[in-house]
Design a protein around this motif. Sequence first.
Motif, PDB file in Angstrom:
ATOM      1  N   LYS A  27       0.840  -1.199   0.000  1.00 43.74           N
ATOM      2  CA  LYS A  27       0.000   0.000   0.000  1.00 43.74           C
ATOM      3  C   LYS A  27       0.874   1.248   0.000  1.00 43.74           C
ATOM      4  CE  LYS A  27      -3.758   2.267   2.540  1.00 43.74           C
ATOM      5  NZ  LYS A  27      -3.372   3.551   2.033  1.00 43.74           N
ATOM      6  N   MET A  28       1.927   1.248   0.802  1.00 46.71           N
ATOM      7  CA  MET A  28       2.820   2.402   0.862  1.00 46.71           C
ATOM      8  C   MET A  28       3.514   2.606  -0.483  1.00 46.71           C
ATOM      9  SD  MET A  28       2.348   3.822   3.689  1.00 46.71           S
ATOM     10  CE  MET A  28       3.682   4.996   3.649  1.00 46.71           C
ATOM     11  N   ASN A  29       3.922   1.532  -1.158  1.00 43.44           N
ATOM     12  CA  ASN A  29       4.563   1.659  -2.465  1.00 43.44           C
ATOM     13  C   ASN A  29       3.593   2.218  -3.498  1.00 43.44           C
ATOM     14  OD1 ASN A  29       7.021   0.727  -1.564  1.00 43.44           O
ATOM     15  ND2 ASN A  29       6.628  -1.385  -2.168  1.00 43.44           N
ATOM     16  N   VAL A  30       2.336   1.778  -3.475  1.00 43.82           N
ATOM     17  CA  VAL A  30       1.335   2.291  -4.407  1.00 43.82           C
ATOM     18  C   VAL A  30       1.095   3.772  -4.136  1.00 43.82           C
ATOM     19  CG1 VAL A  30      -1.096   2.161  -5.083  1.00 43.82           C
ATOM     20  CG2 VAL A  30       0.234   0.066  -4.805  1.00 43.82           C
ATOM     21  N   ASP A  31       0.942   4.143  -2.871  1.00 46.54           N
ATOM     22  CA  ASP A  31       0.741   5.549  -2.519  1.00 46.54           C
ATOM     23  C   ASP A  31       1.919   6.397  -2.987  1.00 46.54           C
ATOM     24  OD1 ASP A  31      -1.679   4.899  -1.359  1.00 46.54           O
ATOM     25  OD2 ASP A  31      -0.919   4.947   0.706  1.00 46.54           O
ATOM     26  N   HIS A  32       3.124   5.883  -2.810  1.00 46.38           N
ATOM     27  CA  HIS A  32       4.325   6.608  -3.240  1.00 46.38           C
ATOM     28  C   HIS A  32       4.338   6.776  -4.760  1.00 46.38           C
ATOM     29  CE1 HIS A  32       8.415   8.051  -3.262  1.00 46.38           C
ATOM     30  NE2 HIS A  32       8.758   7.092  -4.099  1.00 46.38           N
ATOM     31  N   GLU A  33       4.008   5.713  -5.488  1.00 49.51           N
ATOM     32  CA  GLU A  33       3.985   5.794  -6.954  1.00 49.51           C
ATOM     33  C   GLU A  33       2.928   6.781  -7.436  1.00 49.51           C
ATOM     34  OE1 GLU A  33       4.656   2.868  -9.664  1.00 49.51           O
ATOM     35  OE2 GLU A  33       6.516   2.335  -8.658  1.00 49.51           O
ATOM     36  N   VAL A  34       1.765   6.810  -6.781  1.00 45.27           N
ATOM     37  CA  VAL A  34       0.712   7.761  -7.156  1.00 45.27           C
ATOM     38  C   VAL A  34       1.202   9.184  -6.905  1.00 45.27           C
ATOM     39  CG1 VAL A  34      -1.612   8.572  -6.579  1.00 45.27           C
ATOM     40  CG2 VAL A  34      -1.189   6.127  -6.891  1.00 45.27           C
ATOM     41  N   THR A  35       1.908   9.407  -5.796  1.00 41.74           N
ATOM     42  CA  THR A  35       2.471  10.737  -5.510  1.00 41.74           C
ATOM     43  C   THR A  35       3.477  11.135  -6.587  1.00 41.74           C
ATOM     44  OG1 THR A  35       2.168  10.408  -3.139  1.00 41.74           O
ATOM     45  CG2 THR A  35       3.736  12.102  -3.801  1.00 41.74           C
ATOM     46  N   LEU A  36       4.320  10.199  -6.991  1.00 37.40           N
ATOM     47  CA  LEU A  36       5.272  10.477  -8.071  1.00 37.40           C
ATOM     48  C   LEU A  36       4.544  10.812  -9.369  1.00 37.40           C
ATOM     49  CD1 LEU A  36       7.934   7.657  -7.506  1.00 37.40           C
ATOM     50  CD2 LEU A  36       8.178  10.090  -6.985  1.00 37.40           C
ATOM     51  N   LEU A  37       3.459  10.085  -9.645  1.00 33.94           N
ATOM     52  CA  LEU A  37       2.675  10.334 -10.854  1.00 33.94           C
ATOM     53  C   LEU A  37       2.088  11.742 -10.839  1.00 33.94           C
ATOM     54  CD1 LEU A  37       1.368   9.312 -13.503  1.00 33.94           C
ATOM     55  CD2 LEU A  37      -0.545   8.498 -12.087  1.00 33.94           C
ATOM     56  N   VAL A  38       1.562  12.162  -9.706  1.00 37.62           N
ATOM     57  CA  VAL A  38       0.999  13.518  -9.578  1.00 37.62           C
ATOM     58  C   VAL A  38       2.082  14.546  -9.890  1.00 37.62           C
ATOM     59  CG1 VAL A  38       0.077  15.208  -7.936  1.00 37.62           C
ATOM     60  CG2 VAL A  38      -0.847  12.880  -7.991  1.00 37.62           C
ATOM     61  N   ASN A  39       3.278  14.343  -9.353  1.00 39.23           N
ATOM     62  CA  ASN A  39       4.388  15.270  -9.623  1.00 39.23           C
ATOM     63  C   ASN A  39       4.721  15.328 -11.111  1.00 39.23           C
ATOM     64  OD1 ASN A  39       4.601  15.819  -6.896  1.00 39.23           O
ATOM     65  ND2 ASN A  39       6.223  14.312  -6.561  1.00 39.23           N
ATOM     66  N   GLU A  40       4.712  14.178 -11.768  1.00 37.73           N
ATOM     67  CA  GLU A  40       5.040  14.132 -13.193  1.00 37.73           C
ATOM     68  C   GLU A  40       3.941  14.775 -14.042  1.00 37.73           C
ATOM     69  OE1 GLU A  40       8.135  13.351 -14.344  1.00 37.73           O
ATOM     70  OE2 GLU A  40       8.386  13.371 -12.172  1.00 37.73           O
ATOM     71  N   ILE A  41       2.696  14.635 -13.636  1.00 32.46           N
ATOM     72  CA  ILE A  41       1.596  15.293 -14.360  1.00 32.46           C
ATOM     73  C   ILE A  41       1.735  16.804 -14.229  1.00 32.46           C
ATOM     74  CG2 ILE A  41      -0.908  15.657 -14.421  1.00 32.46           C
ATOM     75  CD1 ILE A  41      -1.190  12.662 -13.663  1.00 32.46           C
ATOM     76  N   HIS A  42       2.112  17.277 -13.038  1.00 27.92           N
ATOM     77  CA  HIS A  42       2.363  18.718 -12.854  1.00 27.92           C
ATOM     78  C   HIS A  42       3.512  19.172 -13.753  1.00 27.92           C
ATOM     79  CE1 HIS A  42      -0.245  20.233  -9.680  1.00 27.92           C
ATOM     80  NE2 HIS A  42      -0.124  19.057  -9.065  1.00 27.92           N
ATOM     81  N   ARG A  43       4.577  18.382 -13.841  1.00 26.87           N
ATOM     82  CA  ARG A  43       5.750  18.756 -14.630  1.00 26.87           C
ATOM     83  C   ARG A  43       5.450  18.792 -16.124  1.00 26.87           C
ATOM     84  NH1 ARG A  43       9.941  16.016 -17.265  1.00 26.87           N
ATOM     85  NH2 ARG A  43       9.162  13.978 -16.636  1.00 26.87           N
ATOM     86  N   LEU A  44       4.707  17.802 -16.610  1.00 27.26           N
ATOM     87  CA  LEU A  44       4.499  17.663 -18.051  1.00 27.26           C
ATOM     88  C   LEU A  44       3.198  18.278 -18.552  1.00 27.26           C
ATOM     89  CD1 LEU A  44       5.634  13.939 -18.354  1.00 27.26           C
ATOM     90  CD2 LEU A  44       6.893  15.950 -19.141  1.00 27.26           C
ATOM     91  N   GLY A  45       2.249  18.495 -17.644  1.00 28.97           N
ATOM     92  CA  GLY A  45       0.917  18.926 -18.066  1.00 28.97           C
ATOM     93  C   GLY A  45       0.742  20.429 -18.114  1.00 28.97           C
ATOM     94  N   SER A  46      -0.464  20.801 -18.473  1.00 28.58           N
ATOM     95  CA  SER A  46      -0.852  22.212 -18.488  1.00 28.58           C
ATOM     96  C   SER A  46      -2.330  22.294 -18.122  1.00 28.58           C
ATOM     97  CB  SER A  46      -0.601  22.815 -19.874  1.00 28.58           C
ATOM     98  OG  SER A  46      -1.321  22.084 -20.848  1.00 28.58           O
TER      99      SER A  46
END
Length: 106
Positions: A27-46
């Motif tokens: 569960k902690m690994n999934v939560d961490h990966e989702v947090t990383l995904l949010v960061n990447e969407i902020h970096r690449l998205g608009s």
Amino acid sequence: MSYGLRRPRASVAVSSQSVISDSWEIKMNVDHEVTLLVNEIHRLGSKNADGKISVKFGVLFNDDKCANLFEALVGTLKAAKRKKVITFQGELLLQGVHDNVDVILL
């Protein structure tokens, strides 16, 4: 010769504590990966017309940093959608076919 036959494994006792610990770590690994995904969407998205940050699936999939961060990007996207962190059209995104699908941060 064994002719493809295998000896049965010795049974291993597993405590309920170790199962709970393993579940917690997953569960902690999934939560961490989702947090990383949010960061990447902020970096690449608009921002889209609704004021939400969005990025095309193809952009995420083809980004070198995302390729190194996520062992299974599609699985992370599904987990994030299940947690209502993101949304996208359909159940599953496949490279090529769904490159122009928007992944929207909620």
